[in-house]
Design a protein around this motif. Sequence first.
Motif, PDB file in Angstrom:
ATOM      1  N   GLY A  14      35.606  26.310  40.239  1.00 44.24           N
ATOM      2  CA  GLY A  14      36.474  26.582  39.091  1.00 44.24           C
ATOM      3  C   GLY A  14      37.644  25.629  39.044  1.00 44.24           C
ATOM      4  N   THR A  15      38.295  25.575  37.889  1.00 45.98           N
ATOM      5  CA  THR A  15      39.427  24.675  37.714  1.00 45.98           C
ATOM      6  C   THR A  15      40.721  25.451  37.552  1.00 45.98           C
ATOM      7  N   GLY A  16      40.756  26.710  37.989  1.00 46.52           N
ATOM      8  CA  GLY A  16      41.945  27.534  37.850  1.00 46.52           C
ATOM      9  C   GLY A  16      43.077  27.058  38.727  1.00 46.52           C
ATOM     10  N   ALA A  17      44.231  27.716  38.581  1.00 45.09           N
ATOM     11  CA  ALA A  17      45.421  27.330  39.315  1.00 45.09           C
ATOM     12  C   ALA A  17      45.312  27.691  40.787  1.00 45.09           C
ATOM     13  N   GLY A  20      46.974  33.310  44.292  1.00 44.47           N
ATOM     14  CA  GLY A  20      46.652  34.725  44.222  1.00 44.47           C
ATOM     15  C   GLY A  20      45.647  35.048  43.146  1.00 44.47           C
ATOM     16  N   GLU A  21      45.696  34.333  42.035  1.00 47.93           N
ATOM     17  CA  GLU A  21      44.744  34.592  40.947  1.00 47.93           C
ATOM     18  C   GLU A  21      43.323  34.296  41.390  1.00 47.93           C
ATOM     19  N   ALA A  27      37.795  38.578  44.760  1.00 48.38           N
ATOM     20  CA  ALA A  27      37.681  39.983  45.163  1.00 48.38           C
ATOM     21  C   ALA A  27      36.969  40.786  44.086  1.00 48.38           C
ATOM     22  N   ASP A  28      37.327  40.547  42.814  1.00 43.42           N
ATOM     23  CA  ASP A  28      36.663  41.246  41.707  1.00 43.42           C
ATOM     24  C   ASP A  28      35.186  40.881  41.636  1.00 43.42           C
ATOM     25  N   ARG A  29      34.888  39.625  41.854  1.00 46.55           N
ATOM     26  CA  ARG A  29      33.490  39.173  41.834  1.00 46.55           C
ATOM     27  C   ARG A  29      32.700  39.837  42.954  1.00 46.55           C
ATOM     28  N   GLN A  30      33.306  39.963  44.136  1.00 47.71           N
ATOM     29  CA  GLN A  30      32.631  40.614  45.260  1.00 47.71           C
ATOM     30  C   GLN A  30      32.382  42.088  44.957  1.00 47.71           C
ATOM     31  N   LYS A  31      33.363  42.756  44.343  1.00 48.69           N
ATOM     32  CA  LYS A  31      33.184  44.161  43.963  1.00 48.69           C
ATOM     33  C   LYS A  31      32.041  44.306  42.961  1.00 48.69           C
TER      34      LYS A  31
END
Length: 64
Positions: A14-17, A20-21, A27-31
């Motif tokens: 990904g190209t995100g910052a 923490g984001e 974490a959300d993807r793992q859930k």
Amino acid sequence: MGDREMERSDPGTGTGAGGGEGAALLADRQKADDLLAAGDEAIRRALSSDSEAFLRANRQEGGQ
């Protein structure tokens, strides 16, 4: 490795910052992956071997 895992792109591309984001996204993807795996397991347990054979034999192909 399951089908859903193979369909997903590498989370490190990904190209995100980041920061923490990025950790929260992982974490959300793992859930989500855990939830999908639990659903797949529940479906697998619910289907008998005869049901699985029936579904394979009657799988729709093309525009049937």
